[in-house]
Scaffold this motif. Structure first.
Motif, PDB file in Angstrom:
ATOM      1  N   GLU A  50       0.853  -1.184   0.000  1.00 58.25           N
ATOM      2  CA  GLU A  50       0.000   0.000   0.000  1.00 58.25           C
ATOM      3  C   GLU A  50       0.891   1.236   0.000  1.00 58.25           C
ATOM      4  O   GLU A  50       1.983   1.227   0.579  1.00 58.25           O
ATOM      5  CB  GLU A  50      -0.888   0.017   1.251  1.00 58.25           C
ATOM      6  CG  GLU A  50      -1.924   1.109   1.277  1.00 58.25           C
ATOM      7  CD  GLU A  50      -3.070   0.839   0.318  1.00 58.25           C
ATOM      8  OE1 GLU A  50      -3.054   1.420  -0.785  1.00 58.25           O
ATOM      9  OE2 GLU A  50      -3.982   0.056   0.675  1.00 58.25           O
ATOM     10  N   THR A  75      -8.112   8.155  -1.249  1.00 63.20           N
ATOM     11  CA  THR A  75      -8.267   7.612  -2.602  1.00 63.20           C
ATOM     12  C   THR A  75      -7.603   8.604  -3.545  1.00 63.20           C
ATOM     13  O   THR A  75      -7.555   9.801  -3.275  1.00 63.20           O
ATOM     14  CB  THR A  75      -9.744   7.432  -2.996  1.00 63.20           C
ATOM     15  OG1 THR A  75     -10.394   8.712  -2.993  1.00 63.20           O
ATOM     16  CG2 THR A  75     -10.456   6.503  -2.029  1.00 63.20           C
ATOM     17  N   GLU A  94     -10.688  -1.000   6.443  1.00 63.13           N
ATOM     18  CA  GLU A  94      -9.398  -1.652   6.206  1.00 63.13           C
ATOM     19  C   GLU A  94      -8.445  -0.713   5.479  1.00 63.13           C
ATOM     20  O   GLU A  94      -7.260  -0.612   5.829  1.00 63.13           O
ATOM     21  CB  GLU A  94      -9.596  -2.937   5.391  1.00 63.13           C
ATOM     22  CG  GLU A  94     -10.357  -4.035   6.122  1.00 63.13           C
ATOM     23  CD  GLU A  94     -11.878  -3.821   6.099  1.00 63.13           C
ATOM     24  OE1 GLU A  94     -12.352  -2.854   5.443  1.00 63.13           O
ATOM     25  OE2 GLU A  94     -12.580  -4.613   6.761  1.00 63.13           O
ATOM     26  N   ARG A  95      -8.956  -0.012   4.463  1.00 68.29           N
ATOM     27  CA  ARG A  95      -8.107   0.901   3.705  1.00 68.29           C
ATOM     28  C   ARG A  95      -7.630   2.057   4.578  1.00 68.29           C
ATOM     29  O   ARG A  95      -6.441   2.411   4.574  1.00 68.29           O
ATOM     30  CB  ARG A  95      -8.870   1.431   2.487  1.00 68.29           C
ATOM     31  CG  ARG A  95      -8.057   2.364   1.591  1.00 68.29           C
ATOM     32  CD  ARG A  95      -8.893   2.871   0.426  1.00 68.29           C
ATOM     33  NE  ARG A  95      -8.071   3.602  -0.505  1.00 68.29           N
ATOM     34  CZ  ARG A  95      -7.378   3.055  -1.491  1.00 68.29           C
ATOM     35  NH1 ARG A  95      -7.406   1.748  -1.667  1.00 68.29           N
ATOM     36  NH2 ARG A  95      -6.648   3.801  -2.302  1.00 68.29           N
ATOM     37  N   ARG A 119      -4.846   0.959   6.967  1.00 72.10           N
ATOM     38  CA  ARG A 119      -3.530   0.821   6.325  1.00 72.10           C
ATOM     39  C   ARG A 119      -2.909   2.190   6.044  1.00 72.10           C
ATOM     40  O   ARG A 119      -1.729   2.424   6.327  1.00 72.10           O
ATOM     41  CB  ARG A 119      -3.653   0.034   5.021  1.00 72.10           C
ATOM     42  CG  ARG A 119      -4.056  -1.425   5.183  1.00 72.10           C
ATOM     43  CD  ARG A 119      -3.798  -2.209   3.910  1.00 72.10           C
ATOM     44  NE  ARG A 119      -4.479  -1.647   2.751  1.00 72.10           N
ATOM     45  CZ  ARG A 119      -5.708  -1.982   2.362  1.00 72.10           C
ATOM     46  NH1 ARG A 119      -6.398  -2.868   3.062  1.00 72.10           N
ATOM     47  NH2 ARG A 119      -6.244  -1.440   1.275  1.00 72.10           N
TER      48      ARG A 119
END
Length: 352
Positions: free
Chosen positions: A155, A185, A200-201, A204
């Motif tokens: 990531e 994003t 979750e994103r 991270r």
């Protein structure tokens, strides 16, 4: 004495302003005033760099370096180059898909140099995403994602940062630190953003942002402001429930890990001096939520940073400017900030 770190500068889309910005940077370096704190080597076609420098009236000595040859100290009017040949002749302002592979090859060469220890950081001049896709690289979405895959990173985080001295020129921003805006994003259509903002994103990305502010920027305990996704941060669920169901629970869990996070906050009031004064970074939910503010505050004096990579990478805050290419009127300010920031990060990384 430790030698000044080497920075690899990829020259970007050959029809754009990247090659001449590299020439300006080399020709514009002060001839006196002490030794530079880094060494710079361009990655690109030497003939193109010489041609573009001549076209804009810059006296530039190109020094081609062979594999393994050390990068010399910076000197006024001299540009060392790791040669990568163009695939097809290039005219300023005129895109040619045949050179898309050349652009990617310069990136690959620079990444390989960083990973082999030949360079301590990577600075990228702008490329043209559409012409690379047109050339058959349909999945290409930009520098950030390409470098993520080239480095095998799980990531990455795209963050833009203004020049540290900028805010002192604008009374509206006095008292605030350098503005750093990271994105949850990046290059997504707006209708896809909400689905991409997952717990979750965010987990991270915020872990990376916190860790790399410590690692590369020397911030002992980062304070990060987090934007809401919806107007007024959802207004208690009346304007969307992502803040209640995704963002707020994620931030609370990360606070339990020791991260200092404020939010979710309404983006329309977050970007004010009162909120930003003690903040080390802002996490915006999408591209045009955070970057218009940053570019208003510091366009041309800001740099793009990719966090989460095993190497230093910075870039400019603008595009290829095909309409300006070859005219000598492009502003090298953002590239100069990107190089200075990469040098600072590289020196900190070498100390650790």
């Amino acid at each position: 004495m430790t030698p000044a770190p080497v920075l690899a500068l990829t020259t970007g889309e050959p029809a754009g302003i990247g090659p001449e910005l590299a020439a300006m940077l080399a020709d514009g370096m002060p001839a006196g005033g002490g030794a530079p704190d880094h060494r710079l080597v361009a990655v690109g076609d030497p003939a193109l760099l010489a041609e573009r420098a001549a076209a804009i009236g810059r006296a530039l000595e190109i020094v081609e370096l062979a594999p393994g040859q050390p990068v010399p100290p910076r000197r006024h009017g001299v540009l060392p180059v790791w040669p990568v040949p163009l695939a097809a002749p290039c005219r300023a302002g005129v895109l040619d898909p045949r050179n898309a592979g050349y652009v990617l090859e310069t990136l690959d060469r620079a990444v390989a140099a960083c990973r082999a220890g030949e360079a301590a950081g990577l600075v990228t001049a702008p490329l043209h995403k559409a012409v690379i896709r047109e050339a058959g690289h349909a999945g290409f979405t930009g520098h950030t994602e390409y470098l993520r895959d080239a480095c095998g990173a799980e990531e990455v985080v795209m963050m833009l940062a203004t020049d540290h001295a900028l805010h002192g020129r604008d009374p509206a921003w006095q008292g605030s630190a350098a503005l750093r805006v990271a994105l949850a994003t990046t290059h997504l259509p707006l209708r896809e953003v909400a689905d991409a903002v997952t717990g979750e994103r965010l987990t991270r990305l915020l872990r990376i942002l916190d860790a790399d502010l410590k690692r590369w920027f020397g911030v002992a305990k980062p304070r990060i402001l987090v934007c809401g996704l919806n107007p007024h941060a959802g207004e208690g669920g009346h304007l969307g429930r992502e803040e209640l169901e995704v963002i707020a629970p994620t931030l609370e869990a990360l606070r339990g890990e020791g991260l200092t996070l404020d939010g979710p906050l309404p983006a329309d009031t977050l970007f004010t001096p009162r909120h930003l004064a003690d903040a080390d970074a802002v996490l915006a939910m999408y591209h045009d939520q955070g970057l218009p503010v940053l570019k208003y505050a510091g366009f041309g004096r800001a740099a793009n940073v990719t966090l989460g990579l095993p190497l230093v990478r910075t870039s400019v805050d603008h595009g290829t400017a095909l309409d300006l290419a070859g005219r000598g009127v492009a502003d090298p300010g953002s590239l100069a900030v990107a190089v200075a920031l990469a040098a600072e990060m590289a020196r900190r990384g070498l100390r650790h």
